[in-house]
Design a protein around this motif. Structure first.
Motif, PDB file in Angstrom:
ATOM      1  N   VAL A 161       0.844  -1.189   0.000  1.00 34.11           N
ATOM      2  CA  VAL A 161       0.000   0.000   0.000  1.00 34.11           C
ATOM      3  C   VAL A 161       0.881   1.241   0.000  1.00 34.11           C
ATOM      4  CG1 VAL A 161      -1.743   1.302   1.286  1.00 34.11           C
ATOM      5  CG2 VAL A 161      -1.858  -1.194   1.197  1.00 34.11           C
ATOM      6  N   SER A 162       0.526   2.228  -0.829  1.00 31.19           N
ATOM      7  CA  SER A 162       1.326   3.434  -0.952  1.00 31.19           C
ATOM      8  C   SER A 162       1.489   4.124   0.400  1.00 31.19           C
ATOM      9  CB  SER A 162       0.656   4.405  -1.928  1.00 31.19           C
ATOM     10  OG  SER A 162       1.232   5.690  -1.832  1.00 31.19           O
ATOM     11  N   PRO A 163       2.719   4.443   0.802  1.00 26.62           N
ATOM     12  CA  PRO A 163       2.901   5.169   2.064  1.00 26.62           C
ATOM     13  C   PRO A 163       2.248   6.544   2.018  1.00 26.62           C
ATOM     14  CG  PRO A 163       4.953   5.109   0.824  1.00 26.62           C
ATOM     15  CD  PRO A 163       4.012   4.165   0.139  1.00 26.62           C
ATOM     16  N   ALA A 174      -5.221   2.053  14.151  1.00 23.60           N
ATOM     17  CA  ALA A 174      -4.965   2.097  12.710  1.00 23.60           C
ATOM     18  C   ALA A 174      -3.931   3.154  12.340  1.00 23.60           C
ATOM     19  CB  ALA A 174      -6.278   2.350  11.961  1.00 23.60           C
ATOM     20  N   CYS A 175      -4.110   4.379  12.861  1.00 25.17           N
ATOM     21  CA  CYS A 175      -3.239   5.475  12.425  1.00 25.17           C
ATOM     22  C   CYS A 175      -1.806   5.320  12.898  1.00 25.17           C
ATOM     23  CB  CYS A 175      -3.807   6.814  12.897  1.00 25.17           C
ATOM     24  SG  CYS A 175      -5.244   7.364  11.944  1.00 25.17           S
ATOM     25  N   TYR A 176      -1.588   4.794  14.092  1.00 24.00           N
ATOM     26  CA  TYR A 176      -0.218   4.638  14.565  1.00 24.00           C
ATOM     27  C   TYR A 176       0.536   3.631  13.696  1.00 24.00           C
ATOM     28  CZ  TYR A 176      -0.402   7.529  18.757  1.00 24.00           C
ATOM     29  OH  TYR A 176      -0.460   8.589  19.620  1.00 24.00           O
ATOM     30  N   VAL A 177      -0.158   2.591  13.255  1.00 23.61           N
ATOM     31  CA  VAL A 177       0.480   1.630  12.360  1.00 23.61           C
ATOM     32  C   VAL A 177       0.766   2.291  11.015  1.00 23.61           C
ATOM     33  CG1 VAL A 177       0.158  -0.521  11.085  1.00 23.61           C
ATOM     34  CG2 VAL A 177      -0.503  -0.393  13.483  1.00 23.61           C
ATOM     35  N   MET A 178      -0.223   3.025  10.471  1.00 27.29           N
ATOM     36  CA  MET A 178      -0.027   3.676   9.175  1.00 27.29           C
ATOM     37  C   MET A 178       1.071   4.730   9.245  1.00 27.29           C
ATOM     38  SD  MET A 178      -3.862   3.939   7.490  1.00 27.29           S
ATOM     39  CE  MET A 178      -4.594   4.958   8.785  1.00 27.29           C
ATOM     40  N   TRP A 179       1.106   5.500  10.373  1.00 29.15           N
ATOM     41  CA  TRP A 179       2.146   6.511  10.522  1.00 29.15           C
ATOM     42  C   TRP A 179       3.538   5.867  10.586  1.00 29.15           C
ATOM     43  CZ3 TRP A 179       2.992  11.515  10.011  1.00 29.15           C
ATOM     44  CH2 TRP A 179       4.087  12.088  10.628  1.00 29.15           C
ATOM     45  N   GLY A 180       3.652   4.807  11.363  1.00 27.46           N
ATOM     46  CA  GLY A 180       4.936   4.119  11.466  1.00 27.46           C
ATOM     47  C   GLY A 180       5.407   3.594  10.121  1.00 27.46           C
ATOM     48  N   LYS A 181       4.500   3.003   9.339  1.00 27.84           N
ATOM     49  CA  LYS A 181       4.865   2.493   8.024  1.00 27.84           C
ATOM     50  C   LYS A 181       5.279   3.626   7.098  1.00 27.84           C
ATOM     51  CE  LYS A 181       2.154  -1.792   7.822  1.00 27.84           C
ATOM     52  NZ  LYS A 181       3.287  -2.648   7.455  1.00 27.84           N
ATOM     53  N   GLY A 182       4.535   4.733   7.158  1.00 21.81           N
ATOM     54  CA  GLY A 182       4.849   5.870   6.299  1.00 21.81           C
ATOM     55  C   GLY A 182       6.206   6.469   6.619  1.00 21.81           C
ATOM     56  N   VAL A 183       6.496   6.649   7.915  1.00 17.42           N
ATOM     57  CA  VAL A 183       7.785   7.208   8.331  1.00 17.42           C
ATOM     58  C   VAL A 183       8.919   6.292   7.904  1.00 17.42           C
ATOM     59  CG1 VAL A 183       9.230   7.765  10.335  1.00 17.42           C
ATOM     60  CG2 VAL A 183       6.860   8.578  10.236  1.00 17.42           C
ATOM     61  N   GLY A 185      10.756   8.409   5.384  1.00 14.52           N
ATOM     62  CA  GLY A 185      11.544   9.217   6.301  1.00 14.52           C
ATOM     63  C   GLY A 185      10.695  10.162   7.127  1.00 14.52           C
ATOM     64  N   ALA A 186      11.224  10.540   8.294  1.00 12.39           N
ATOM     65  CA  ALA A 186      10.454  11.366   9.226  1.00 12.39           C
ATOM     66  C   ALA A 186      10.157  12.748   8.674  1.00 12.39           C
ATOM     67  CB  ALA A 186      11.215  11.488  10.556  1.00 12.39           C
ATOM     68  N   GLY A 187      11.149  13.367   8.012  1.00 11.35           N
ATOM     69  CA  GLY A 187      10.937  14.720   7.500  1.00 11.35           C
ATOM     70  C   GLY A 187       9.844  14.792   6.444  1.00 11.35           C
ATOM     71  N   PRO A 188       9.960  14.032   5.343  1.00  9.36           N
ATOM     72  CA  PRO A 188       8.903  14.049   4.338  1.00  9.36           C
ATOM     73  C   PRO A 188       7.544  13.597   4.877  1.00  9.36           C
ATOM     74  CG  PRO A 188      10.895  13.089   3.438  1.00  9.36           C
ATOM     75  CD  PRO A 188      11.139  13.243   4.901  1.00  9.36           C
ATOM     76  N   ALA A 189       7.560  12.616   5.774  1.00  9.28           N
ATOM     77  CA  ALA A 189       6.286  12.168   6.352  1.00  9.28           C
ATOM     78  C   ALA A 189       5.650  13.281   7.172  1.00  9.28           C
ATOM     79  CB  ALA A 189       6.515  10.934   7.230  1.00  9.28           C
TER      80      ALA A 189
END
Length: 300
Positions: free
Chosen positions: A10-12, A237-246, A250-254
């Motif tokens: 799934v797209s970050p 849900a969001c904490y998992v999605m945020w962790g995957k996205g970061v 990366g933290a800055g772009p996320a």
């Protein structure tokens, strides 16, 4: 929410956009419930609900991963404090005394704070333009908390709720830059459940003290459904999605995705809470977003 190959594809960017949308709704629900649920109770039952949802999904996996958790318990405890317990409690104290619109706009300064924390804690260079972005974003926050009245700043007549929310933002920036210490052997679900359980070591005594001091929940469909929403979407849900996205970009772009929260949330605040936008909101939003844009230039 499982860590399957399909979920991994799934797209970050989609994950981070959905995270921003549901986190925007988080502040609307928290403001709507502020008269019915105390801040500590709301944080406690939010994460109790999240844990109840996570245990069937990740309990066995966490049991297998427990040696890893035990070896990295200090990092897990840090995440539980900054991303769960302290982060939520001070945020809910803040939302009691200010509007959801203020909360949403103050949250949007987080992308500028992330590189500042990375500089202070880990020596990451951010450049002159990024430093200027941090300063411009803070000017936007000052515009909001002062309502464009310099006398409020000079006399320190600042809404205490806004100050609590600034502390809330600082906690999330700290959580995000420290995600580099997440044990790589832990899946997102196992990591989130471990952090949630550790956060209960702090929230249980806080909740007991809250009850002893007269804290309460007004039982009804509104509080029950609101807490279920907070536990399911902005938490599990969001904490998992945020962790995957970061981890993916990366933290800055996320962090840049967090500035989607205000437009999502302000529409909700106007629609469901009857809040209005004022001139100081518009000025603050322009300054914050300009600062975020400048801060993001460090990676270009």
């Amino acid at each position: 929410m499982s860590d399957t190959p399909t979920a991994a594809r799934v797209s970050p960017h989609l994950l981070l956009t959905l995270t921003a949308f549901f986190w925007a709704g988080h502040w609307i629900v928290a403001r709507a419930l502020h008269l019915d649920v105390t801040p500590v109770s709301l944080a406690f039952w939010r994460w109790t609900t999240a844990i109840a949802l996570l245990v069937p999904l990740a309990g066995r996996q966490l049991a297998r991963d427990w040696p890893v958790v035990r070896a990295h318990w200090k990092a897990i405890a840090l995440f539980g404090l900054t991303g769960n317990a302290v982060y939520n409690v001070i945020g809910y104290y803040g939302i009691r005394e200010t509007t959801a619109t203020n909360a949403l706009l103050i949250q949007s300064v987080t992308p500028a704070l992330i590189p500042l924390f990375a500089l202070v804690l880990f020596g990451e260079r951010i450049g002159a333009r990024a430093a200027l972005g941090v300063a411009v974003s803070f000017c936007g926050v000052l515009a909001i908390v002062s309502r464009l009245d310099p006398q409020r700043l000079a006399s320190l007549q600042i809404n205490h709720g806004d100050l609590f929310l600034l502390g809330n933002v600082a906690m999330w920036a700290l959580y995000t830059v420290c995600l580099r210490f997440k044990p790589p052997a832990l899946s997102q679900l196992s990591f989130l459940l471990a952090c949630s359980l550790f956060s209960m070591l702090v929230m249980l005594p806080l909740y007991a003290a809250d009850l002893a001091g007269g804290g309460r929940i007004v039982l009804g469909w509104g509080p029950v459904l609101g807490i279920l929403y907070l536990g399911l979407l902005p938490s599990a849900a969001c904490y998992v999605m945020w962790g995957k996205g970061v981890q993916a970009i990366g933290a800055g772009p996320a962090g840049a995705y967090l500035y989607l929260i205000p437009p999502f949330g302000i529409v909700m605040a106007m629609s469901f809470l009857g809040e209005r936008l004022h001139r100081y909101h518009a000025v603050g939003m322009v300054l914050i977003f300009a600062g975020v844009w400048l801060a993001a230039q460090r990676r270009r």
